[in-house]
Motif scaffolding. Structure first.
Motif, PDB file in Angstrom:
ATOM      1  N   ARG A   1      -6.552  25.003   4.348  1.00 30.14           N
ATOM      2  CA  ARG A   1      -5.409  25.917   4.444  1.00 30.14           C
ATOM      3  C   ARG A   1      -4.436  25.462   5.528  1.00 30.14           C
ATOM      4  N   LEU A   2      -4.952  25.019   6.671  1.00 29.30           N
ATOM      5  CA  LEU A   2      -4.077  24.570   7.747  1.00 29.30           C
ATOM      6  C   LEU A   2      -3.331  23.294   7.367  1.00 29.30           C
ATOM      7  N   VAL A   3      -4.027  22.391   6.661  1.00 28.83           N
ATOM      8  CA  VAL A   3      -3.355  21.160   6.235  1.00 28.83           C
ATOM      9  C   VAL A   3      -2.206  21.491   5.277  1.00 28.83           C
ATOM     10  N   LEU A   4      -2.452  22.389   4.329  1.00 24.83           N
ATOM     11  CA  LEU A   4      -1.386  22.786   3.396  1.00 24.83           C
ATOM     12  C   LEU A   4      -0.234  23.450   4.142  1.00 24.83           C
ATOM     13  N   ARG A   5      -0.568  24.288   5.099  1.00 20.35           N
ATOM     14  CA  ARG A   5       0.476  24.953   5.890  1.00 20.35           C
ATOM     15  C   ARG A   5       1.322  23.934   6.643  1.00 20.35           C
ATOM     16  N   ASP A   6       0.647  22.968   7.308  1.00 17.15           N
ATOM     17  CA  ASP A   6       1.377  21.975   8.104  1.00 17.15           C
ATOM     18  C   ASP A   6       2.235  21.080   7.203  1.00 17.15           C
ATOM     19  N   LEU A   7       1.703  20.703   6.038  1.00 17.54           N
ATOM     20  CA  LEU A   7       2.486  19.854   5.138  1.00 17.54           C
ATOM     21  C   LEU A   7       3.679  20.602   4.553  1.00 17.54           C
ATOM     22  N   SER A   8       3.520  21.892   4.300  1.00 23.87           N
ATOM     23  CA  SER A   8       4.673  22.668   3.813  1.00 23.87           C
ATOM     24  C   SER A   8       5.768  22.709   4.870  1.00 23.87           C
ATOM     25  N   THR A   9       5.374  22.817   6.142  1.00 28.12           N
ATOM     26  CA  THR A   9       6.363  22.794   7.221  1.00 28.12           C
ATOM     27  C   THR A   9       7.038  21.426   7.306  1.00 28.12           C
ATOM     28  N   ALA A  10       6.248  20.366   7.073  1.00 27.38           N
ATOM     29  CA  ALA A  10       6.844  19.023   7.075  1.00 27.38           C
ATOM     30  C   ALA A  10       7.871  18.883   5.960  1.00 27.38           C
ATOM     31  N   ALA A  11       7.582  19.442   4.780  1.00 30.16           N
ATOM     32  CA  ALA A  11       8.548  19.390   3.678  1.00 30.16           C
ATOM     33  C   ALA A  11       9.822  20.147   4.040  1.00 30.16           C
ATOM     34  N   ALA A  12       9.659  21.286   4.713  1.00 28.33           N
ATOM     35  CA  ALA A  12      10.839  22.056   5.124  1.00 28.33           C
ATOM     36  C   ALA A  12      11.680  21.284   6.129  1.00 28.33           C
ATOM     37  N   PHE A  13      11.011  20.626   7.094  1.00 30.54           N
ATOM     38  CA  PHE A  13      11.772  19.839   8.075  1.00 30.54           C
ATOM     39  C   PHE A  13      12.452  18.657   7.398  1.00 30.54           C
ATOM     40  N   ALA A  14      11.761  18.044   6.421  1.00 32.07           N
ATOM     41  CA  ALA A  14      12.352  16.903   5.701  1.00 32.07           C
ATOM     42  C   ALA A  14      13.609  17.316   4.952  1.00 32.07           C
ATOM     43  N   SER A  15      13.667  18.564   4.467  1.00 32.47           N
ATOM     44  CA  SER A  15      14.867  19.017   3.750  1.00 32.47           C
ATOM     45  C   SER A  15      16.096  18.998   4.651  1.00 32.47           C
ATOM     46  N   MET A  16      15.886  19.136   5.974  1.00 28.04           N
ATOM     47  CA  MET A  16      17.008  19.025   6.912  1.00 28.04           C
ATOM     48  C   MET A  16      17.236  17.572   7.312  1.00 28.04           C
ATOM     49  N   ALA A  17      16.128  16.834   7.492  1.00 26.18           N
ATOM     50  CA  ALA A  17      16.251  15.474   8.018  1.00 26.18           C
ATOM     51  C   ALA A  17      16.961  14.537   7.054  1.00 26.18           C
ATOM     52  N   ILE A  18      16.868  14.785   5.739  1.00 28.74           N
ATOM     53  CA  ILE A  18      17.502  13.882   4.773  1.00 28.74           C
ATOM     54  C   ILE A  18      19.017  13.891   4.889  1.00 28.74           C
ATOM     55  N   SER A  19      19.560  14.884   5.563  1.00 22.90           N
ATOM     56  CA  SER A  19      21.013  14.914   5.744  1.00 22.90           C
ATOM     57  C   SER A  19      21.470  13.931   6.811  1.00 22.90           C
ATOM     58  N   SER A  20      20.513  13.367   7.579  1.00 17.63           N
ATOM     59  CA  SER A  20      20.813  12.416   8.662  1.00 17.63           C
ATOM     60  C   SER A  20      21.625  13.057   9.777  1.00 17.63           C
ATOM     61  N   GLN A  21      21.626  14.389   9.840  1.00 16.22           N
ATOM     62  CA  GLN A  21      22.377  15.069  10.892  1.00 16.22           C
ATOM     63  C   GLN A  21      21.484  15.645  11.982  1.00 16.22           C
ATOM     64  N   VAL A  22      20.181  15.711  11.732  1.00 19.83           N
ATOM     65  CA  VAL A  22      19.257  16.211  12.746  1.00 19.83           C
ATOM     66  C   VAL A  22      19.121  15.146  13.832  1.00 19.83           C
ATOM     67  N   PRO A  23      19.226  15.521  15.114  1.00 18.84           N
ATOM     68  CA  PRO A  23      19.140  14.514  16.180  1.00 18.84           C
ATOM     69  C   PRO A  23      17.808  13.764  16.149  1.00 18.84           C
TER      70      PRO A  23
ATOM     71  N   LEU B   1       3.506  17.042  14.208  1.00 17.26           N
ATOM     72  CA  LEU B   1       2.870  17.087  12.889  1.00 17.26           C
ATOM     73  C   LEU B   1       1.646  16.179  12.837  1.00 17.26           C
ATOM     74  N   ILE B   2       1.764  14.977  13.396  1.00 17.01           N
ATOM     75  CA  ILE B   2       0.624  14.045  13.385  1.00 17.01           C
ATOM     76  C   ILE B   2      -0.562  14.641  14.146  1.00 17.01           C
ATOM     77  N   VAL B   3      -0.287  15.213  15.325  1.00 22.65           N
ATOM     78  CA  VAL B   3      -1.370  15.824  16.117  1.00 22.65           C
ATOM     79  C   VAL B   3      -1.983  16.999  15.353  1.00 22.65           C
ATOM     80  N   ALA B   4      -1.156  17.824  14.736  1.00 19.40           N
ATOM     81  CA  ALA B   4      -1.664  18.993  14.019  1.00 19.40           C
ATOM     82  C   ALA B   4      -2.527  18.579  12.827  1.00 19.40           C
ATOM     83  N   LEU B   5      -2.131  17.519  12.120  1.00 22.15           N
ATOM     84  CA  LEU B   5      -2.909  17.084  10.952  1.00 22.15           C
ATOM     85  C   LEU B   5      -4.263  16.511  11.355  1.00 22.15           C
ATOM     86  N   THR B   6      -4.401  16.077  12.608  1.00 24.43           N
ATOM     87  CA  THR B   6      -5.716  15.627  13.079  1.00 24.43           C
ATOM     88  C   THR B   6      -6.621  16.785  13.465  1.00 24.43           C
ATOM     89  N   GLY B   7      -6.103  18.005  13.395  1.00 26.05           N
ATOM     90  CA  GLY B   7      -6.914  19.182  13.708  1.00 26.05           C
ATOM     91  C   GLY B   7      -6.876  19.601  15.152  1.00 26.05           C
TER      92      GLY B   7
END
Length: 676
Positions: free
Chosen positions: A8-30, A41-47
């Motif tokens: 459940r935590l892995v799915l939650r963290d990956l869903s958040t990564a997808a949400a962040f990616a939706s902003m990052a693809i605009s190349s406007q996020v610093p 995200l990497i630290v969270a996916l390691t548990g």
């Protein structure tokens, strides 16, 4: 405390990564926000949850970050939406590294939803749709597992495999339902809140410059990126590939190595520019220059007459912009932007026109030759043309000869002292700029006025539009014919005028563009009018205004087909529902819970405020209460009857209540005997 379910935590963290990616693809996020979120995200996916011991302190650290972002916005160094998206990413990173609780999980998913909204505001492109779908699926599965996990008594395993299939089915139904809701529910146009311009992935590659220097390698011809979209009226609907020239600017001066223009820029800025008088049956174009174009020069089908009504697309929205006229028939947008859209009227092919507004100096420059021009160029031109006096006929003779005698290649060396001499007499191979330069200068040596033109050649139909790629960049020759104006003559072999990219790469880009076109027209630009047209189209086909055929008085065939499909769908749904196993009535499971709570209350063990039966059972099991072993299976059976499609059997509710009554009596007797 029970450890949270890892999946459940892995799915939650990956869903958040997808949400962040939706902003990052605009190349406007610093970049700093991108790096911080990626590390979290990497630290969270390691548990690991390193911020679990100091959640309040780390939350307070977000305040100075918010203050810095506010100062950046107030000073004009950062856009407000970009700052909000960046802060949402930092909050999500802090929550990912904190201890997993019900409140934390809800906050992570809520911030993910806000980031999805930010992604829609920053780009709304096709890749955003993939991120949105990934977020919806992963977040739904994570939420479903959280509900199941909360219902399972502590110490018992969560039946992950058993519930994943119904969870996946429920998620699919939810996504389909959301799509139907989007299509059918009356709505305003989404593009009212969408920012259309973002740099996207990659850099601009096909921008114009003030000069054209011979000797380049011509690698641009292998670039399949789309730089221009255009709608044409009248639309040549039977044509999948245009054989058209899209002119950007012309050059009249060649110094032996590069082309330039002597015309001076005009200081006046206008919303509409008329280059030459119009004519009957002009070709109307609605053109959009994409961020991959990377220039402020307007492009139009030859021969443009009027241009205007321009918008510049920026990360902060669209705004009107004016045009500046430069030498060589070039028009530029006054304001910088990531993309532009505008309207053009061009003369139909073959129309005679005037050469445009030129002063005497500019007219004389059409015969100018470089000082060090090799005399063999003129000798070669005279040998090919002979005694021909007509400029167009001479140009066509030279063009045919160059196509026949010279090879097309993109593999050229670097700068040369005399690139024209190298092309005509040494290598005898080059790309479009070499062919066009050779033709233009050979014409001038014979006294025929001519100039070099640059822009694009071709156009590929995608849906109702035509697209032009960076690799379609091209150069050709304008020869001035008295009484007819400038006529296009192209010396480049026809097979090499369009882009020379790898076929499979071009096919993949075309497929992406086709899907993105559907996304733009069906989702991003989908409006209330489109909904009405969709519903109207189900029962009444659009009428062809060019056809004299009368519309039939009765419903058309598509109306009958639509009604038949709807009836078939309703029949299938009824059949499916009738064959499903009958679920226990909702009231039976609810009455079981009410009866259990009444017995517990009479025994002096009422549920606490806000507690469900699952909470009471979990508390009894956690506290090792004597009633825990009796209440846990009863609660599990209630959940199966309520949500698990396993109805209560006849008399089962009465038996479970009787078992509970006996357990309560035993507990009371034990309590009295232990009383002092």
């Amino acid at each position: 405390m029970r450890q949270p379910l890892r999946l459940r935590l892995v799915l939650r963290d990956l869903s958040t990564a997808a949400a962040f990616a939706s902003m990052a693809i605009s190349s406007q996020v610093p970049v700093w926000a991108l790096v911080l979120f990626a590390l979290a995200l990497i630290v969270a996916l390691t548990g690991r949850r390193p911020l679990a011991r100091a959640p309040r302190l780390t939350a307070l650290l977000l305040l100075p970050v918010a203050g810095l972002l506010y100062l950046a916005v107030a000073s004009g160094q950062m856009d407000l939406v970009v700052a909000a998206c960046s802060f949402a990413g930092i909050v999500a990173a802090q929550r990912l590294l904190s201890e997993s609780t019900a409140a934390t999980d809800g906050q992570v998913l809520l911030v993910g939803l806000l980031m999805i909204a930010g992604g829609a505001a920053l780009s709304g492109e096709l890749v955003f749709a993939l991120c949105l779908l990934a977020f919806a699926v992963l977040a739904s599965l994570s939420l479903g597992l959280a509900v199941v996990e909360a219902a399972v008594p502590p110490g018992e395993p969560v039946p992950v495999r058993a519930v994943m299939r119904p969870l996946a089915r429920g998620t699919f139904v939810a996504v389909v339902g959301a799509a139907l809701f989007f299509i059918l529910i009356p709505r305003l146009s989404w593009n009212m809140g969408v920012r259309r311009a973002s740099p996207g992935l990659g850099t601009a590659t096909s921008g114009f410059s003030d000069t054209v220097r011979l000797g380049g390698s011509g690698t641009l011809k292998s670039n399949p990126r789309v730089v221009l979209r255009a709608r044409l009226t009248p639309d040549p609907v039977d044509t999948e590939h245009l054989s058209a020239y899209w002119v950007g600017r012309t050059y009249d001066t060649f110094d032996g190595q590069e082309w330039s223009t002597i015309g001076a820029a005009k200081q006046r800025h206008r919303t509409r520019v008329t280059l030459r008088p119009g004519a009957d049956k002009q070709v109307y174009q609605r053109i959009e220059l994409l961020p991959a174009y990377g220039s402020r020069t307007l492009i139009a089908l030859e021969t443009p007459a009027k241009l205007g009504n321009a918008l510049t697309h920026t990360p902060t929205g669209d705004r009107r912009t004016r045009l500046q006229e430069l030498g060589g028939d070039e028009l530029r947008f006054v304001d910088d932007g990531l993309g532009y859209s505008y309207e053009v009227y061009s003369l139909p092919p073959g129309t005679d026109t005037d050469p445009g507004r030129m002063n005497q100096t500019e007219a004389d420059q059409l015969l100018a030759l470089p000082e060090n021009l090799d005399p063999r160029v003129e000798q070669l031109a005279r040998r090919v043309v002979g005694d021909e006096k007509d400029p167009l006929a001479a140009a066509q003779k030279l063009s045919a000869w160059l196509q026949r005698e010279y090879q097309y290649t993109l593999e050229l060396s670097g700068d040369l002292a005399d690139p024209l001499e190298d092309f005509l007499f040494v290598r005898k191979a080059g790309h479009c700029e070499h062919f066009a330069t050779a033709l233009t200068l050979m014409l001038r040596t014979l006294g025929f006025e001519s100039r070099l033109a640059t822009g694009f050649f071709g156009g590929e139909r995608v849906g109702e539009e035509y697209i032009v790629r960076a690799g379609d960049a091209h150069a050709w020759t304008h020869v001035l014919v008295p009484g007819r104006g400038f006529i296009t003559v192209d010396a480049t072999p026809p097979a090499f005028r369009t882009n020379q990219s790898i076929q499979i790469l071009e096919s993949l880009v075309s497929l992406y563009e086709a899907i993105e076109g559907v996304w733009r027209t069906s989702v991003v630009d989908y409006s209330f009018r489109d909904q009405l047209d969709f519903m109207r189209g189900l029962s009444r086909p659009p009428r062809d205004p060019s056809s004299d055929e009368q519309r039939p008085s009765g419903p058309p065939a598509r109306a009958w087909w639509t009604a038949g499909l709807v009836a078939l769908g309703v029949y299938g749904l009824v059949r499916y529902l009738s064959r499903r196993p009958r679920r226990s009535p909702l009231g039976e499971a609810t009455r079981l819970v009410d009866a259990v709570e009444r017995q517990l209350t009479r025994a002096g063990l009422p549920p606490r405020e806000g507690e469900t039966l699952e909470d009471v059972s979990a508390r009894f099991t956690r506290d090792a209460h004597p009633l825990g072993p009796t209440l846990a299976p009863l609660t599990r059976r209630y959940l199966e009857a309520r949500f698990g499609q396993r109805p209560l059997e006849s008399g089962e509710r009465a038996r479970m209540l009787e078992d509970l009554r006996r357990a309560l009596d035993t507990w009371r007797q034990g309590s009295r005997s232990n009383a002092p």
